[in-house]
Design a protein around this motif. Structure first.
Motif, PDB file in Angstrom:
ATOM      1  N   PHE A   1       0.862  -1.117   0.218  1.00 55.89           N
ATOM      2  CA  PHE A   1       0.113   0.060   0.058  1.00 55.89           C
ATOM      3  C   PHE A   1       0.739   1.391   0.035  1.00 55.89           C
ATOM      4  O   PHE A   1       2.296   1.341   0.355  1.00 55.89           O
ATOM      5  CB  PHE A   1      -1.064  -0.066   1.040  1.00 55.89           C
ATOM      6  CG  PHE A   1      -0.344   0.168   2.577  1.00 55.89           C
ATOM      7  CD1 PHE A   1       0.007   1.095   3.272  1.00 55.89           C
ATOM      8  CD2 PHE A   1       0.218  -1.200   3.399  1.00 55.89           C
ATOM      9  CE1 PHE A   1       0.524   1.244   4.228  1.00 55.89           C
ATOM     10  CE2 PHE A   1       0.949  -1.077   4.400  1.00 55.89           C
ATOM     11  CZ  PHE A   1       0.854  -0.008   4.983  1.00 55.89           C
TER      12      PHE A   1
ATOM     13  N   ASN B   1       1.098   4.759   2.040  1.00 52.85           N
ATOM     14  CA  ASN B   1       0.559   5.449   3.247  1.00 52.85           C
ATOM     15  C   ASN B   1       0.468   6.690   2.694  1.00 52.85           C
ATOM     16  O   ASN B   1       1.525   7.452   2.389  1.00 52.85           O
ATOM     17  CB  ASN B   1       1.953   5.243   4.248  1.00 52.85           C
ATOM     18  CG  ASN B   1       1.449   5.887   5.428  1.00 52.85           C
ATOM     19  OD1 ASN B   1       0.572   6.695   5.603  1.00 52.85           O
ATOM     20  ND2 ASN B   1       2.108   5.419   6.739  1.00 52.85           N
TER      21      ASN B   1
ATOM     22  N   THR C   1      -2.384  -7.715   7.462  1.00 51.42           N
ATOM     23  CA  THR C   1      -3.721  -7.160   8.190  1.00 51.42           C
ATOM     24  C   THR C   1      -4.720  -8.254   8.473  1.00 51.42           C
ATOM     25  O   THR C   1      -4.672  -9.311   7.826  1.00 51.42           O
ATOM     26  CB  THR C   1      -4.033  -6.152   6.919  1.00 51.42           C
ATOM     27  OG1 THR C   1      -5.282  -5.656   7.420  1.00 51.42           O
ATOM     28  CG2 THR C   1      -4.435  -7.199   5.695  1.00 51.42           C
TER      29      THR C   1
ATOM     30  N   LEU D   1      -7.729  -6.591   8.014  1.00 47.11           N
ATOM     31  CA  LEU D   1      -8.743  -5.969   7.557  1.00 47.11           C
ATOM     32  C   LEU D   1      -9.211  -4.783   8.631  1.00 47.11           C
ATOM     33  O   LEU D   1     -10.177  -4.110   8.459  1.00 47.11           O
ATOM     34  CB  LEU D   1      -9.720  -6.704   6.939  1.00 47.11           C
ATOM     35  CG  LEU D   1      -9.192  -7.579   5.679  1.00 47.11           C
ATOM     36  CD1 LEU D   1     -10.379  -8.304   5.015  1.00 47.11           C
ATOM     37  CD2 LEU D   1      -8.495  -6.874   4.690  1.00 47.11           C
ATOM     38  N   ASP D   2      -8.616  -4.766   9.881  1.00 47.82           N
ATOM     39  CA  ASP D   2      -8.921  -3.673  10.956  1.00 47.82           C
ATOM     40  C   ASP D   2      -7.793  -2.718  11.122  1.00 47.82           C
ATOM     41  O   ASP D   2      -8.037  -1.533  10.974  1.00 47.82           O
ATOM     42  CB  ASP D   2      -9.452  -4.371  11.933  1.00 47.82           C
ATOM     43  CG  ASP D   2      -9.845  -3.196  13.004  1.00 47.82           C
ATOM     44  OD1 ASP D   2     -10.781  -2.029  12.507  1.00 47.82           O
ATOM     45  OD2 ASP D   2      -9.676  -3.165  14.185  1.00 47.82           O
ATOM     46  N   LYS D   3      -6.596  -3.560  11.178  1.00 50.41           N
ATOM     47  CA  LYS D   3      -5.512  -2.644  11.413  1.00 50.41           C
ATOM     48  C   LYS D   3      -4.275  -3.337  10.465  1.00 50.41           C
ATOM     49  O   LYS D   3      -4.383  -4.392  10.123  1.00 50.41           O
ATOM     50  CB  LYS D   3      -5.159  -2.731  12.817  1.00 50.41           C
ATOM     51  CG  LYS D   3      -4.601  -4.030  13.482  1.00 50.41           C
ATOM     52  CD  LYS D   3      -4.361  -3.999  14.935  1.00 50.41           C
ATOM     53  CE  LYS D   3      -4.030  -5.272  15.612  1.00 50.41           C
ATOM     54  NZ  LYS D   3      -5.011  -6.500  15.431  1.00 50.41           N
ATOM     55  N   ILE D   4      -3.236  -2.779  10.165  1.00 50.73           N
ATOM     56  CA  ILE D   4      -2.251  -2.925   9.483  1.00 50.73           C
ATOM     57  C   ILE D   4      -0.824  -2.998  10.102  1.00 50.73           C
ATOM     58  O   ILE D   4      -0.632  -1.875  10.800  1.00 50.73           O
ATOM     59  CB  ILE D   4      -1.980  -2.236   8.298  1.00 50.73           C
ATOM     60  CG1 ILE D   4      -3.127  -1.969   7.288  1.00 50.73           C
ATOM     61  CG2 ILE D   4      -0.676  -2.673   7.567  1.00 50.73           C
ATOM     62  CD1 ILE D   4      -3.047  -1.192   6.158  1.00 50.73           C
TER      63      ILE D   4
ATOM     64  N   LYS E   1      -4.194   2.237  11.104  1.00 50.79           N
ATOM     65  CA  LYS E   1      -5.585   1.899  10.810  1.00 50.79           C
ATOM     66  C   LYS E   1      -5.727   1.350   9.173  1.00 50.79           C
ATOM     67  O   LYS E   1      -5.201   2.058   8.497  1.00 50.79           O
ATOM     68  CB  LYS E   1      -6.595   2.624  11.400  1.00 50.79           C
ATOM     69  CG  LYS E   1      -6.571   2.822  12.752  1.00 50.79           C
ATOM     70  CD  LYS E   1      -7.927   3.622  13.067  1.00 50.79           C
ATOM     71  CE  LYS E   1      -9.037   2.846  12.924  1.00 50.79           C
ATOM     72  NZ  LYS E   1     -10.241   3.345  13.711  1.00 50.79           N
ATOM     73  N   TYR E   2      -6.621   0.556   8.977  1.00 48.81           N
ATOM     74  CA  TYR E   2      -6.868   0.249   7.468  1.00 48.81           C
ATOM     75  C   TYR E   2      -7.997   1.033   7.096  1.00 48.81           C
ATOM     76  O   TYR E   2      -9.145   0.782   7.569  1.00 48.81           O
ATOM     77  CB  TYR E   2      -7.452  -1.588   7.745  1.00 48.81           C
ATOM     78  CG  TYR E   2      -7.595  -1.755   6.092  1.00 48.81           C
ATOM     79  CD1 TYR E   2      -6.319  -2.716   5.795  1.00 48.81           C
ATOM     80  CD2 TYR E   2      -8.527  -1.607   5.403  1.00 48.81           C
ATOM     81  CE1 TYR E   2      -6.605  -3.326   4.458  1.00 48.81           C
ATOM     82  CE2 TYR E   2      -8.762  -2.119   4.008  1.00 48.81           C
ATOM     83  CZ  TYR E   2      -7.816  -2.905   3.904  1.00 48.81           C
ATOM     84  OH  TYR E   2      -7.671  -3.629   2.339  1.00 48.81           O
ATOM     85  N   ASP E   3      -7.752   2.182   6.580  1.00 44.10           N
ATOM     86  CA  ASP E   3      -8.761   3.071   6.468  1.00 44.10           C
ATOM     87  C   ASP E   3      -8.318   3.691   5.084  1.00 44.10           C
ATOM     88  O   ASP E   3      -7.382   3.687   4.326  1.00 44.10           O
ATOM     89  CB  ASP E   3      -9.048   4.037   7.558  1.00 44.10           C
ATOM     90  CG  ASP E   3      -7.835   4.643   8.098  1.00 44.10           C
ATOM     91  OD1 ASP E   3      -6.751   4.970   7.187  1.00 44.10           O
ATOM     92  OD2 ASP E   3      -7.807   5.346   9.108  1.00 44.10           O
TER      93      ASP E   3
ATOM     94  N   LEU F   1      -4.565   0.887  -1.579  1.00 43.42           N
ATOM     95  CA  LEU F   1      -3.978  -0.577  -1.919  1.00 43.42           C
ATOM     96  C   LEU F   1      -3.280  -0.756  -3.320  1.00 43.42           C
ATOM     97  O   LEU F   1      -3.671   0.116  -4.206  1.00 43.42           O
ATOM     98  CB  LEU F   1      -5.036  -1.462  -1.825  1.00 43.42           C
ATOM     99  CG  LEU F   1      -5.686  -1.959  -0.375  1.00 43.42           C
ATOM    100  CD1 LEU F   1      -6.929  -2.703  -0.548  1.00 43.42           C
ATOM    101  CD2 LEU F   1      -4.597  -2.497   0.483  1.00 43.42           C
TER     102      LEU F   1
END
Length: 164
Positions: free
Chosen positions: A7, A9, A20, A22-25, A43-45, A50
């Motif tokens: 990803f 950042n 991950t 899918l909530d946090k990385i 956080k995955y947000d 991606l």
């Protein structure tokens, strides 16, 4: 099952790899198929974009490898006696939500959902009993094909090799 991602950042525009749920990385210090340490967590947000999770040197594909695919192909009457191999260039890879650029020279572009096997350890002439030792993991693949060019060319390099 571990889920690895690549990803951007958005806070510093760095390209990162992470593990991950899918909530946090958990941010990794290196590519996941190499040795790494966990260097942080985010956080995955919307703060990430991606990207495609792999960086292959080559993409080897197998065509017409099960009967239902042969029947749906419109180009083959029977399954090949040997694996039908073809290559896709690494430039054909894009990440989630990236736009597929349709080739102007084609009037029919199709997609096929495929399972990609990610090789994590180099090898050659590997005995079947040791094959699993070379598999890093699996990923979803969209095999985009210019069907009219595939039929016209009677080989698959151009039809399956466009960027994106």
């Amino acid at each position: 099952m571990l889920k690895y991602i690549k990803f951007i950042n958005r806070t510093d525009n760095s390209i990162c790899f992470g593990k991950t749920d899918l909530d946090k990385i958990q941010i990794l210090s290196n590519r996941p198929w190499e040795s790494y340490e966990i260097t942080g967590e985010i956080k995955y947000d919307d703060s990430i974009i991606l990207k495609a999770p792999v960086e292959p040197s080559k993409i080897i594909c197998v065509g017409l490898n099960y009967q239902a695919h042969v029947e749906a192909s419109h180009t083959a009457d029977e399954a090949p006696s040997q694996p039908l191999l073809f290559f896709k260039p690494p430039s054909s890879i894009i990440g989630p939500n990236e736009e597929i650029i349709l080739p102007e020279v084609s009037q029919r572009v199709d997609y096929e959902a495929e399972l990609g096997v990610v090789i994590g350890k180099q090898g050659k002439d590997i005995p079947q009993a040791e094959a699993d030792d070379h598999i890093f993991g699996f990923t979803c693949v969209n095999d985009v094909t210019a069907r009219d060019l595939q039929k016209k060319d009677r080989q698959w390099a151009r039809a399956k090799g466009f960027d994106s």
